[in-house]
Design a protein around this motif. Sequence first.
Motif, PDB file in Angstrom:
ATOM      1  N   PRO A 129      55.514  37.912  39.239  1.00  0.00           N
ATOM      2  CA  PRO A 129      56.440  39.014  39.503  1.00  0.00           C
ATOM      3  C   PRO A 129      56.309  40.142  38.469  1.00  0.00           C
ATOM      4  N   VAL A 130      55.991  39.785  37.229  1.00  0.00           N
ATOM      5  CA  VAL A 130      55.779  40.810  36.205  1.00  0.00           C
ATOM      6  C   VAL A 130      54.539  41.630  36.564  1.00  0.00           C
ATOM      7  N   ALA A 131      53.476  40.963  37.024  1.00  0.00           N
ATOM      8  CA  ALA A 131      52.266  41.669  37.443  1.00  0.00           C
ATOM      9  C   ALA A 131      52.543  42.581  38.635  1.00  0.00           C
ATOM     10  N   VAL A 132      53.436  42.159  39.531  1.00  0.00           N
ATOM     11  CA  VAL A 132      53.841  43.010  40.654  1.00  0.00           C
ATOM     12  C   VAL A 132      54.474  44.296  40.130  1.00  0.00           C
ATOM     13  N   GLY A 133      55.344  44.175  39.139  1.00  0.00           N
ATOM     14  CA  GLY A 133      55.983  45.365  38.577  1.00  0.00           C
ATOM     15  C   GLY A 133      54.990  46.277  37.882  1.00  0.00           C
ATOM     16  N   TRP A 134      54.130  45.678  37.059  1.00  0.00           N
ATOM     17  CA  TRP A 134      53.141  46.463  36.311  1.00  0.00           C
ATOM     18  C   TRP A 134      52.159  47.132  37.271  1.00  0.00           C
ATOM     19  N   MET A 156      54.919  44.796  47.942  1.00  0.00           N
ATOM     20  CA  MET A 156      54.168  43.768  47.217  1.00  0.00           C
ATOM     21  C   MET A 156      54.903  42.446  47.303  1.00  0.00           C
ATOM     22  N   LYS A 157      54.121  41.374  47.373  1.00  0.00           N
ATOM     23  CA  LYS A 157      54.727  40.048  47.340  1.00  0.00           C
ATOM     24  C   LYS A 157      53.784  39.084  46.647  1.00  0.00           C
ATOM     25  N   VAL A 158      54.367  37.981  46.192  1.00  0.00           N
ATOM     26  CA  VAL A 158      53.649  36.939  45.470  1.00  0.00           C
ATOM     27  C   VAL A 158      53.736  35.649  46.275  1.00  0.00           C
ATOM     28  N   VAL A 159      52.593  34.969  46.433  1.00  0.00           N
ATOM     29  CA  VAL A 159      52.552  33.698  47.148  1.00  0.00           C
ATOM     30  C   VAL A 159      51.715  32.725  46.328  1.00  0.00           C
ATOM     31  N   PRO A 160      52.190  31.593  45.872  1.00  0.00           N
ATOM     32  CA  PRO A 160      53.593  31.201  45.856  1.00  0.00           C
ATOM     33  C   PRO A 160      54.272  31.677  44.573  1.00  0.00           C
ATOM     34  N   ILE A 171      64.531  35.660  30.775  1.00  0.00           N
ATOM     35  CA  ILE A 171      64.997  36.551  31.847  1.00  0.00           C
ATOM     36  C   ILE A 171      65.439  35.707  33.040  1.00  0.00           C
ATOM     37  N   ALA A 172      64.632  34.726  33.416  1.00  0.00           N
ATOM     38  CA  ALA A 172      64.965  33.864  34.555  1.00  0.00           C
ATOM     39  C   ALA A 172      66.270  33.102  34.314  1.00  0.00           C
ATOM     40  N   ASP A 173      66.460  32.626  33.105  1.00  0.00           N
ATOM     41  CA  ASP A 173      67.651  31.827  32.793  1.00  0.00           C
ATOM     42  C   ASP A 173      68.952  32.615  32.868  1.00  0.00           C
ATOM     43  N   THR A 174      68.884  33.920  32.716  1.00  0.00           N
ATOM     44  CA  THR A 174      70.125  34.711  32.735  1.00  0.00           C
ATOM     45  C   THR A 174      70.773  34.749  34.110  1.00  0.00           C
ATOM     46  N   HIS A 175      70.044  34.384  35.145  1.00  0.00           N
ATOM     47  CA  HIS A 175      70.579  34.496  36.510  1.00  0.00           C
ATOM     48  C   HIS A 175      71.024  33.168  37.109  1.00  0.00           C
ATOM     49  N   HIS A 176      70.963  32.101  36.345  1.00  0.00           N
ATOM     50  CA  HIS A 176      71.521  30.804  36.750  1.00  0.00           C
ATOM     51  C   HIS A 176      71.114  30.396  38.164  1.00  0.00           C
ATOM     52  N   GLY A 177      69.818  30.496  38.454  1.00  0.00           N
ATOM     53  CA  GLY A 177      69.312  30.013  39.731  1.00  0.00           C
ATOM     54  C   GLY A 177      69.294  31.025  40.859  1.00  0.00           C
ATOM     55  N   ASP A 178      69.725  32.257  40.633  1.00  0.00           N
ATOM     56  CA  ASP A 178      69.709  33.289  41.674  1.00  0.00           C
ATOM     57  C   ASP A 178      68.292  33.872  41.741  1.00  0.00           C
ATOM     58  N   GLU A 179      67.484  33.293  42.622  1.00  0.00           N
ATOM     59  CA  GLU A 179      66.057  33.603  42.677  1.00  0.00           C
ATOM     60  C   GLU A 179      65.767  35.083  42.939  1.00  0.00           C
ATOM     61  N   ARG A 180      66.518  35.698  43.822  1.00  0.00           N
ATOM     62  CA  ARG A 180      66.288  37.112  44.143  1.00  0.00           C
ATOM     63  C   ARG A 180      66.480  37.992  42.917  1.00  0.00           C
ATOM     64  N   HIS A 181      67.551  37.752  42.167  1.00  0.00           N
ATOM     65  CA  HIS A 181      67.807  38.566  40.977  1.00  0.00           C
ATOM     66  C   HIS A 181      66.800  38.276  39.853  1.00  0.00           C
ATOM     67  N   VAL A 182      66.375  37.027  39.741  1.00  0.00           N
ATOM     68  CA  VAL A 182      65.343  36.700  38.758  1.00  0.00           C
ATOM     69  C   VAL A 182      64.078  37.488  39.079  1.00  0.00           C
ATOM     70  N   TYR A 183      63.653  37.431  40.330  1.00  0.00           N
ATOM     71  CA  TYR A 183      62.447  38.136  40.752  1.00  0.00           C
ATOM     72  C   TYR A 183      62.577  39.634  40.469  1.00  0.00           C
ATOM     73  N   GLU A 184      63.709  40.210  40.835  1.00  0.00           N
ATOM     74  CA  GLU A 184      63.921  41.645  40.623  1.00  0.00           C
ATOM     75  C   GLU A 184      63.843  42.010  39.139  1.00  0.00           C
ATOM     76  N   ASP A 185      64.447  41.203  38.274  1.00  0.00           N
ATOM     77  CA  ASP A 185      64.397  41.512  36.839  1.00  0.00           C
ATOM     78  C   ASP A 185      63.002  41.310  36.253  1.00  0.00           C
ATOM     79  N   LEU A 186      62.266  40.307  36.736  1.00  0.00           N
ATOM     80  CA  LEU A 186      60.892  40.128  36.271  1.00  0.00           C
ATOM     81  C   LEU A 186      60.012  41.299  36.718  1.00  0.00           C
ATOM     82  N   VAL A 187      60.211  41.772  37.938  1.00  0.00           N
ATOM     83  CA  VAL A 187      59.476  42.957  38.401  1.00  0.00           C
ATOM     84  C   VAL A 187      59.856  44.162  37.539  1.00  0.00           C
ATOM     85  N   ARG A 188      61.146  44.345  37.255  1.00  0.00           N
ATOM     86  CA  ARG A 188      61.571  45.451  36.385  1.00  0.00           C
ATOM     87  C   ARG A 188      60.923  45.346  35.009  1.00  0.00           C
TER      88      ARG A 188
END
Length: 187
Positions: free
Chosen positions: A145-150, A165-169, A60-77
């Motif tokens: 981020p997956v735990a944030v979504g769940w 919700m947020k994750v650190v780090p 999932i992370a690799d599909t966004h080619h370094g776009d951290e915001r979109h990676v996070y959003e898809d992992l939450v989804r």
Amino acid sequence: METAIKAYMLQSAGRFISEDPVLSKDVPADLLDEIKHNQGAFKPHEWAPREILVKLYRAIADTHHGDERHVYEDLVRCGVAMGGFATGTFLKLLMKVLTPRMFARKFPDLWARDHERGRIEIVSFNDHGMVMLCTDMEGYDHFAPVAVGWGGSTLKTIGVKNLEMKVVPWSLAQPTAAEVRVIATWQ
């Protein structure tokens, strides 16, 4: 160190990827074949290698080619979908009586039931939020981020309003850490 998770987790993450109209086209075809294989290779409540699940999160992370915001959003989804699949089965009855405080008390037990390794502790809880400390998570890339979504979808289902919700780090450069905090606030 080889560790395991309950197979329903990798099956529901795989289902999320294969049913998502964008991700299913962006992940490698051999991964889709592996997802299809894993749907029947494991019974949902038997142990499966956690590395298979991590591979899905990394895809999932690799599909966004370094776009951290979109990676996070898809992992939450992905986490929302996984929580939905779980809630549609074994947690359906529990959701009818669960309060945020009960969820906070039960979440570490639910985690332990489904993970051979890693620990969740609620280090802070009040009427407007909680902080979960996740430890012994090395190698479990992108779990937070997956735990944030769940967890977030569960909290919303039981009536929490205005949830943040947020994750650190967490970042693409640091997809997990020895200690990770998941912070949830609500009204």
